[in-house]
Structures are given as C-alpha cells and as structure tokens.
Design an enzyme around this catalytic site. Structure first.
Site, PDB file in Angstrom:
ATOM      1  N   HIS A  42      -0.980   1.597  16.403  1.00 20.69           N
ATOM      2  CA  HIS A  42      -1.363   1.151  16.872  1.00 20.69           C
ATOM      3  C   HIS A  42      -0.991   0.497  18.283  1.00 20.69           C
ATOM      4  CE1 HIS A  42      -3.989  -1.127  14.242  1.00 20.69           C
ATOM      5  NE2 HIS A  42      -3.696  -0.602  13.518  1.00 20.69           N
ATOM      6  N   GLU A  89      -5.836   4.717  13.465  1.00 16.81           N
ATOM      7  CA  GLU A  89      -7.253   4.148  14.022  1.00 16.81           C
ATOM      8  C   GLU A  89      -8.032   5.088  15.169  1.00 16.81           C
ATOM      9  OE1 GLU A  89      -3.699   3.247  15.983  1.00 16.81           O
ATOM     10  OE2 GLU A  89      -3.855   3.734  14.254  1.00 16.81           O
ATOM     11  N   LYS A 126       1.729   2.257   7.675  1.00 17.42           N
ATOM     12  CA  LYS A 126       1.902   1.243   8.652  1.00 17.42           C
ATOM     13  C   LYS A 126       2.853   2.093   9.767  1.00 17.42           C
ATOM     14  CE  LYS A 126       0.252  -2.126   9.320  1.00 17.42           C
ATOM     15  NZ  LYS A 126      -0.661  -2.257  10.307  1.00 17.42           N
ATOM     16  N   ASP A 182      -3.150  -6.479  15.485  1.00 16.07           N
ATOM     17  CA  ASP A 182      -3.482  -5.727  15.427  1.00 16.07           C
ATOM     18  C   ASP A 182      -2.493  -4.327  16.831  1.00 16.07           C
ATOM     19  OD1 ASP A 182      -0.934  -4.656  12.822  1.00 16.07           O
ATOM     20  OD2 ASP A 182      -3.157  -4.170  12.136  1.00 16.07           O
ATOM     21  N   TYR A 229      -0.847   4.447  10.821  1.00 16.69           N
ATOM     22  CA  TYR A 229      -1.708   3.975  11.173  1.00 16.69           C
ATOM     23  C   TYR A 229      -0.558   3.422  13.118  1.00 16.69           C
ATOM     24  CZ  TYR A 229      -5.786   2.339   9.398  1.00 16.69           C
ATOM     25  OH  TYR A 229      -6.867   2.001   8.482  1.00 16.69           O
ATOM     26  N   ARG A 275       0.613  -1.489   0.079  1.00 19.31           N
ATOM     27  CA  ARG A 275      -0.037  -0.210   0.120  1.00 19.31           C
ATOM     28  C   ARG A 275       0.802   0.932  -0.174  1.00 19.31           C
ATOM     29  NH1 ARG A 275      -3.423  -1.215   5.233  1.00 19.31           N
ATOM     30  NH2 ARG A 275      -1.751  -2.158   6.010  1.00 19.31           N
ATOM     31  N   ILE A 296      -3.535  -7.291   6.860  1.00 20.08           N
ATOM     32  CA  ILE A 296      -3.756  -8.174   6.366  1.00 20.08           C
ATOM     33  C   ILE A 296      -4.485  -7.393   4.471  1.00 20.08           C
ATOM     34  CG2 ILE A 296      -5.718  -9.574   5.670  1.00 20.08           C
ATOM     35  CD1 ILE A 296      -6.102 -10.315   8.606  1.00 20.08           C
ATOM     36  N   ASP A 353     -21.519 -11.768  19.681  1.00 17.10           N
ATOM     37  CA  ASP A 353     -20.737  -9.955  20.570  1.00 17.10           C
ATOM     38  C   ASP A 353     -21.979 -10.093  22.051  1.00 17.10           C
ATOM     39  OD1 ASP A 353     -19.409  -7.303  18.842  1.00 17.10           O
ATOM     40  OD2 ASP A 353     -21.041  -6.893  19.856  1.00 17.10           O
ATOM     41  N   VAL A 408     -12.680  -8.236  17.793  1.00 17.33           N
ATOM     42  CA  VAL A 408     -12.763  -7.411  19.324  1.00 17.33           C
ATOM     43  C   VAL A 408     -11.712  -6.338  18.767  1.00 17.33           C
ATOM     44  CG1 VAL A 408     -12.562  -7.903  21.568  1.00 17.33           C
ATOM     45  CG2 VAL A 408     -13.055  -9.551  20.688  1.00 17.33           C
TER      46      VAL A 408
END
Length: 373
Positions: A98, A120, A77, A272, A96, A17, A303, A200, A241
C-alpha cells in the site's frame, strides 16, 4: 536457485495473521528452499512452532535472526518503522505494501534497495487481483459486522439494530463501490435485513449485482449530488473504493459526513490506500473508532487481522504458488516470467517501478521492463 525464505512475526497492532501456514513450508522445502520462522509467528492464527518444525522449518528466537538469514522476507502487512533496521540492502520482500498511502515506507524501500512485490498489485490478464481478493472478501463482510456493533448505544452509535424488528425501520446502509469489498458488504447487510444501496460508476457491475441480489438492493450510478443524498440518508456508509496500487480518491467529503445523523457510522475499508472518505484517518484494533462531525468512524487499517485464522488460511492459499515462483527464480526472474508478478513489482534495485505510487508521491519512476532488460 535455492532461497532462504524468512517468516517474521507480524508486529502491527493486533495483527495475528501469519504469512505462511505450515503446509507452505512443506511446499518450499520440496522445491529445495530453506524456511526460517520466528518463534510464535503463527500462534495468533492457531499454528504452533512444532507444526512448522515438523514440516521442515527452522525456528529462531527473534525477528533479527530471520532478517539476518533470509534472502526473501514474506509478510502479511507492510513493514513498520521498528522493522526498518532489520532489513539488509538488496533483500527481497513479498507482502501487502500500500505504498501510495505511505511515502516514508516508499522512501525506505528505495534507500535500502529492497526488491519488493506487493500482494495488492499482482494482477491477472483479466484485471483480477488474486492476492487482494480474499482479504477484500473478509474486509467487506467484517465491515458490516463492525458497523452493526458500533451503531449500538454503548459504542457511541445511534442505538439502532441494523435490521430492525417488525414495526421499526431497518437501518439504511450506503456502500460506495460495488467491487469485491462492496459486494461482500452488501451480502452481509442484506442478510442482516438492512436497507442497502450500492453506488458504482460501472453499469456492467451494477447489472451483475442486480442479478445476484435479485432486486433486493438499490443500485445507483452516482454523481456528486446523488452521492451526497445517499450519504445524508444513511445510518451506515461503507467506503469500498479501490484503484489498484493508487491512492484512493476522496468520494465522500467532510460536508457529506457532517450531513449524516448523529451516531451514524462510517467504515472506510479503503483506509490502507488513504481512504475514500475525507474524514478518514487510520485506526487500530486496540483503538478502532473516533467521532468526527458527530459520526462514529471505524477505519482500522488491517480489518482482516481480527479473524486471523480465517484470513491466514484464505491469504496463504493464494500467495503460496507465487511465493514458490519467487523463491525459485528470484524477484527479477519471477517478474520476467510471470506477467501477474510483473504487475506487482513496486521497487527494484533502488528504483520505483510502480507508476501509480510515483504519481501519488510526485516521484520519478523507472519502467520495470527496462530494469529487467
């Protein structure tokens, strides 16, 4: 204010990407900004250097040149250790991150006084996560593709066709979490004619899923015993989750994984953020699986990078308006004027401003509002 925006090539394993497509350059240049793109940065997603140049970007030969020149680095990333030395103190970063799953990166950003906003955790007033949603959609759909592939005998799986054929049972898919990832995973699994259960804790979300799936999926409010039973009976378990910005809770224990049939498959999309399955550890597209407790684990930490063209188009379309605002106003100004970007602030002037990250690493945090005055 005019900014120099830098687009380096992604260096994570098989990450093709790119953080900006060429028309994003046109928009930034229109706003008076300069864009520096590393040669070949967009090639993996099908964008050539000439396209960026024709839109007004300056192409440079190396990542070092991008980092040396740019005020604002925009990536897909999180930075990896080989990139750390390229950053200048006080530089701005939009990507991102994380951080709740990466103490070393958190420490680096603080030490280097990087002013960082994480895709995120950019959050709308209704709780929506606009920069995470498109990649969650991709990851959820790909989770089932990956699971179906790794159920095949040559991949070490149980030798099951996900949807079966007439006269044979379809595989059972248990999805832990009914958010965006879980919903998209369920759509694809049902489309492939698997037997699908979604667990859930939010009854309203299950009611919504009941409407869209029209009774075709088993929808369950879990407790520990129910989770254990559904995991044990599954041929595929998808971990979906998310607690925004925080480390994922461990919902599926090692004992639950060990109860699954040999050759079953686990896909932990939450990897992640540390993973929601106890046996999870990050893998790469080059080496995507391992076997633990007789179960094939697919835990690739990027992914969507496997479908770089689709993912780049989906991601950069939603990040661009926020990127323009950050370039126009700087990290501080943009965070002060836009509540969604304020929520996305991670580090500022050497202080950790994300409370969930601070809790994950037992670090102190400084309220962002105080630093912004």
């Amino acid at each position: 204010m005019a900014s120099v925006v830098g687009v380096p090539r992604e260096v994570k394993d098989n990450e093709r990407r790119v953080s900006m497509q060429p028309d994003g350059v046109t928009e930034l240049v229109h706003h008076g900004h300069e864009v520096i793109v590393e040669a070949g940065a967009g090639a993996g997603a099908g964008f050539e250097d000439e396209e960026y140049e024709s839109c007004g970007a300056h192409i440079v030969a190396t990542a070092d040149e991008v980092f040396e020149t740019a005020d604002l680095i925009v990536k897909v990333k999180e930075p990896v250790p080989e990139e750390y030395d390229r950053f200048r103190e006080g530089q701005a970063l939009f990507t991102y991150l994380h951080l709740a799953a990466d103490r070393n990166l958190t420490a680096f950003l603080l030490e280097k006084k990087i002013n960082a906003i994480a895709y995120e955790t950019v959050e709308l007033s209704d709780g929506g996560l606009p920069l995470l949603t498109p990649m969650s959609e991709v990851a959820g759909r790909m989770a089932i593709q990956a699971a179906a592939h790794h159920l095949e005998s040559p991949q070490g799986g149980a030798g099951l066709l996900l949807g079966g054929v007439p006269g044979t049972p379809a595989a059972r898919v248990t999805i832990i979490g009914g958010g965006v990832v879980g919903t998209e995973a369920a759509k694809i699994a049902l489309g492939m004619r698997a037997i699908v259960s979604v667990l859930d804790t939010n009854p309203k979300r299950l009611a919504y899923l009941s409407d869209i799936f029209e009774g075709r999926a088993d929808l369950v409010i879990p407790n520990r015993a129910r989770t254990a039973a559904y995991v044990k009976g599954a041929d595929v378990v998808v971990g979906a989750v998310l607690v925004a910005g925080a480390k994922a809770p461990k919902i599926v224990s090692r004992e639950m994984v060990a109860s699954m049939k040999p050759g079953s498959v686990v896909v932990d999309v939450a990897v992640d953020q540390g993973g929601c399955i106890e046996t999870t550890r990050p893998t790469t597209h080059s080496d995507p699986t391992y076997v633990e407790e007789g179960v094939v684990h697919y835990c690739v930490a990027n992914i969507p990078g496997a479908v770089a063209r689709t993912s780049t188009l989906a991601l950069t379309s939603v990040t661009l308006p926020y990127l323009v605002k950050i370039a126009d106003e700087g990290v501080e100004g943009a965070a002060a004027s836009d509540p969604a970007l304020f929520k996305g602030l991670s580090t500022l002037h050497g202080s950790l401003v994300s409370e969930p990250v601070a809790e994950a690493h037992d670090l102190s945090h400084e309220p962002a509002g105080r630093l912004l005055g």
